[in-house]
Design a protein around this motif. Structure first.
Motif, PDB file in Angstrom:
ATOM      1  N   GLY A 174     -23.127  28.960 -21.899  1.00  0.00           N
ATOM      2  CA  GLY A 174     -22.340  28.599 -20.735  1.00  0.00           C
ATOM      3  C   GLY A 174     -22.532  27.124 -20.426  1.00  0.00           C
ATOM      4  O   GLY A 174     -23.594  26.553 -20.689  1.00  0.00           O
ATOM      5  N   TYR A 175     -21.508  26.506 -19.876  1.00  0.00           N
ATOM      6  CA  TYR A 175     -21.544  25.071 -19.592  1.00  0.00           C
ATOM      7  C   TYR A 175     -22.648  24.725 -18.601  1.00  0.00           C
ATOM      8  O   TYR A 175     -23.421  23.782 -18.808  1.00  0.00           O
ATOM      9  N   GLU A 176     -22.737  25.479 -17.506  1.00  0.00           N
ATOM     10  CA  GLU A 176     -23.683  25.158 -16.442  1.00  0.00           C
ATOM     11  C   GLU A 176     -25.135  25.243 -16.911  1.00  0.00           C
ATOM     12  O   GLU A 176     -25.993  24.490 -16.455  1.00  0.00           O
ATOM     13  N   LYS A 177     -25.409  26.168 -17.816  1.00  0.00           N
ATOM     14  CA  LYS A 177     -26.791  26.408 -18.241  1.00  0.00           C
ATOM     15  C   LYS A 177     -27.227  25.510 -19.395  1.00  0.00           C
ATOM     16  O   LYS A 177     -28.379  25.573 -19.841  1.00  0.00           O
ATOM     17  N   ALA A 230     -20.947  24.458 -29.297  1.00  0.00           N
ATOM     18  CA  ALA A 230     -21.663  25.674 -29.699  1.00  0.00           C
ATOM     19  C   ALA A 230     -22.609  26.126 -28.585  1.00  0.00           C
ATOM     20  O   ALA A 230     -22.682  27.322 -28.265  1.00  0.00           O
ATOM     21  N   LEU A 231     -23.314  25.179 -27.972  1.00  0.00           N
ATOM     22  CA  LEU A 231     -24.230  25.517 -26.872  1.00  0.00           C
ATOM     23  C   LEU A 231     -23.467  25.959 -25.626  1.00  0.00           C
ATOM     24  O   LEU A 231     -23.867  26.917 -24.949  1.00  0.00           O
ATOM     25  N   PHE A 232     -22.382  25.264 -25.308  1.00  0.00           N
ATOM     26  CA  PHE A 232     -21.568  25.657 -24.146  1.00  0.00           C
ATOM     27  C   PHE A 232     -21.057  27.087 -24.317  1.00  0.00           C
ATOM     28  O   PHE A 232     -21.056  27.875 -23.367  1.00  0.00           O
ATOM     29  N   ALA A 233     -20.610  27.410 -25.527  1.00  0.00           N
ATOM     30  CA  ALA A 233     -20.063  28.739 -25.793  1.00  0.00           C
ATOM     31  C   ALA A 233     -21.148  29.805 -25.745  1.00  0.00           C
ATOM     32  O   ALA A 233     -20.937  30.913 -25.257  1.00  0.00           O
ATOM     33  N   GLU A 234     -22.344  29.456 -26.246  1.00  0.00           N
ATOM     34  CA  GLU A 234     -23.443  30.426 -26.322  1.00  0.00           C
ATOM     35  C   GLU A 234     -24.113  30.641 -24.969  1.00  0.00           C
ATOM     36  O   GLU A 234     -24.381  31.782 -24.576  1.00  0.00           O
ATOM     37  N   LYS A 246     -22.622   9.836 -21.365  1.00  0.00           N
ATOM     38  CA  LYS A 246     -23.555   9.785 -20.229  1.00  0.00           C
ATOM     39  C   LYS A 246     -23.731  11.139 -19.537  1.00  0.00           C
ATOM     40  O   LYS A 246     -24.734  11.383 -18.888  1.00  0.00           O
ATOM     41  N   THR A 247     -22.696  12.000 -19.652  1.00  0.00           N
ATOM     42  CA  THR A 247     -22.739  13.290 -18.973  1.00  0.00           C
ATOM     43  C   THR A 247     -22.197  14.399 -19.874  1.00  0.00           C
ATOM     44  O   THR A 247     -21.488  14.127 -20.859  1.00  0.00           O
ATOM     45  N   LYS A 248     -22.485  15.632 -19.496  1.00  0.00           N
ATOM     46  CA  LYS A 248     -21.917  16.775 -20.211  1.00  0.00           C
ATOM     47  C   LYS A 248     -20.396  16.774 -20.090  1.00  0.00           C
ATOM     48  O   LYS A 248     -19.687  17.110 -21.040  1.00  0.00           O
ATOM     49  N   GLU A 249     -19.914  16.395 -18.912  1.00  0.00           N
ATOM     50  CA  GLU A 249     -18.464  16.419 -18.709  1.00  0.00           C
ATOM     51  C   GLU A 249     -17.761  15.417 -19.625  1.00  0.00           C
ATOM     52  O   GLU A 249     -16.677  15.690 -20.131  1.00  0.00           O
ATOM     53  N   GLU A 250     -18.404  14.259 -19.862  1.00  0.00           N
ATOM     54  CA  GLU A 250     -17.824  13.286 -20.802  1.00  0.00           C
ATOM     55  C   GLU A 250     -17.678  13.905 -22.190  1.00  0.00           C
ATOM     56  O   GLU A 250     -16.682  13.684 -22.877  1.00  0.00           O
ATOM     57  N   ILE A 251     -18.680  14.667 -22.591  1.00  0.00           N
ATOM     58  CA  ILE A 251     -18.625  15.331 -23.901  1.00  0.00           C
ATOM     59  C   ILE A 251     -17.477  16.333 -23.915  1.00  0.00           C
ATOM     60  O   ILE A 251     -16.667  16.372 -24.845  1.00  0.00           O
ATOM     61  N   LEU A 252     -17.389  17.140 -22.848  1.00  0.00           N
ATOM     62  CA  LEU A 252     -16.362  18.170 -22.778  1.00  0.00           C
ATOM     63  C   LEU A 252     -14.961  17.564 -22.771  1.00  0.00           C
ATOM     64  O   LEU A 252     -14.056  18.055 -23.461  1.00  0.00           O
ATOM     65  N   THR A 298     -15.797  27.528 -14.114  1.00  0.00           N
ATOM     66  CA  THR A 298     -16.385  26.207 -14.308  1.00  0.00           C
ATOM     67  C   THR A 298     -15.323  25.182 -14.670  1.00  0.00           C
ATOM     68  O   THR A 298     -15.272  24.083 -14.107  1.00  0.00           O
ATOM     69  N   VAL A 299     -14.460  25.552 -15.614  1.00  0.00           N
ATOM     70  CA  VAL A 299     -13.416  24.638 -16.082  1.00  0.00           C
ATOM     71  C   VAL A 299     -12.513  24.211 -14.933  1.00  0.00           C
ATOM     72  O   VAL A 299     -12.104  23.048 -14.840  1.00  0.00           O
ATOM     73  N   LYS A 300     -12.225  25.142 -14.036  1.00  0.00           N
ATOM     74  CA  LYS A 300     -11.335  24.847 -12.900  1.00  0.00           C
ATOM     75  C   LYS A 300     -11.886  23.720 -12.032  1.00  0.00           C
ATOM     76  O   LYS A 300     -11.128  22.949 -11.450  1.00  0.00           O
ATOM     77  N   GLU A 301     -13.218  23.614 -11.955  1.00  0.00           N
ATOM     78  CA  GLU A 301     -13.854  22.599 -11.115  1.00  0.00           C
ATOM     79  C   GLU A 301     -14.002  21.254 -11.823  1.00  0.00           C
ATOM     80  O   GLU A 301     -14.315  20.256 -11.187  1.00  0.00           O
TER      81      GLU A 301
END
Length: 200
Positions: A32-35, A26-30, A57-63, A118-121
Motif C-alpha cells: 500500500g502507498y501509505e505504508k 512493487a512496494l506500493f502494490a504489495e 524528494k517524495t513518494k508522490e514525486e515517484i508516483l 489514497t489516489v483520490k487525495e
C-alpha cells in the motif's frame, strides 16, 4: 568523446529512474502507498536514502513520474483522437489503442484500483480524472441522446473494470481482454449508430 560520456550519464540516470519506479510500484502494490516509506524504497534499490533523494524528494514525486510515463501513450492517443473525424472506425481504433495502453500499464492501474482512497487525495487523482475526461470527449458526441452518451462513457469504464473484475471467470487473460474490448466496441458502435440515426 565528451558527448558520448554525457549520453552514458543520461542513460544511467534514465535506468536508475526506471529502477526506482519499478521498485516503488512493487512496494506500493504489495504494502500500500501509505505504508511504504522512502527508506524502504531505497533499501529495495540497495542505495542510500540520500541517493534516492537525488532523483525524487517524495513518494508522490515517484508516483507522479510513474503515472506520467505509463499514461503517455494515452495522452498521445487523446491528442491524436482530437485531430480525427469522429467516425465509427476512428472510435473503434481509439478503443483498440486504449486497450493496448491499459494492458501495458496494467500493474499501475491495478495499484490505482486497490488504493482508490489514497489516489483520490493525491495529485494523480486529478491527473487521472483529466485523462478520463479526455477519453470521454474523443469518444462521445455531445449532441447525442443521453443514452448514447452513457454508452460511450461506459465503454471506457468497461475496459477498466474488465482488467480487474474478471479474474474468477474462465478463460485466459488474453481471452478476457479481447472479450472486454469486444463489449466496449459494441457499446461505442451502438452509441455511434444511435447518434447517426438521430442526425439523419
Amino acid at each position: 568523446m565528451v558527448g558520448t560520456m554525457d549520453d552514458t550519464k543520461r542513460q544511467q540516470r534514465g535506468n536508475t529512474r526506471q529502477r526506482i519506479q519499478d521498485v516503488a510500484l512493487a512496494l506500493f502494490a504489495e504494502q500500500g502507498y501509505e505504508k511504504t516509506s522512502l527508506r524502504e524504497i531505497a533499501e529495495g534499490l540497495e542505495v542510500t536514502k540520500a541517493a534516492l533523494y537525488y532523483h525524487f524528494k517524495t513518494k508522490e514525486e515517484i508516483l507522479v513520474s510513474i503515472f506520467e510515463d505509463l499514461t503517455q501513450p494515452i495522452t498521445e492517443l487523446i491528442e491524436w483522437g482530437r485531430q480525427q473525424q469522429p467516425s465509427l472506425e476512428t472510435k473503434r481504433e481509439i478503443l483498440r489503442r486504449y486497450h493496448d495502453a491499459l494492458v501495458e500499464a496494467a500493474p499501475f492501474f491495478r495499484f490505482m484500483q486497490e488504493n482508490q482512497a489514497t489516489v483520490k487525495e493525491l495529485r494523480i487523482g486529478e491527473m487521472f480524472r483529466n485523462r478520463m475526461l479526455g477519453m470521454r470527449d474523443i469518444l462521445m458526441d455531445p449532441d447525442a441522446a443521453l443514452i448514447d452518451q452513457v454508452r460511450s462513457v461506459t465503454a471506457v469504464f468497461t475496459m477498466h473494470a474488465g482488467m480487474f473484475a474478471l479474474t474468477d471467470l474462465p478463460g485466459t487473460d488474453e481471452e478476457k481482454r479481447q472479450a472486454v474490448l469486444e463489449v466496449a466496441t459494441a457499446l461505442i458502435t451502438e452509441a455511434h449508430q444511435g447518434t447517426h440515426t438521430v442526425a439523419t
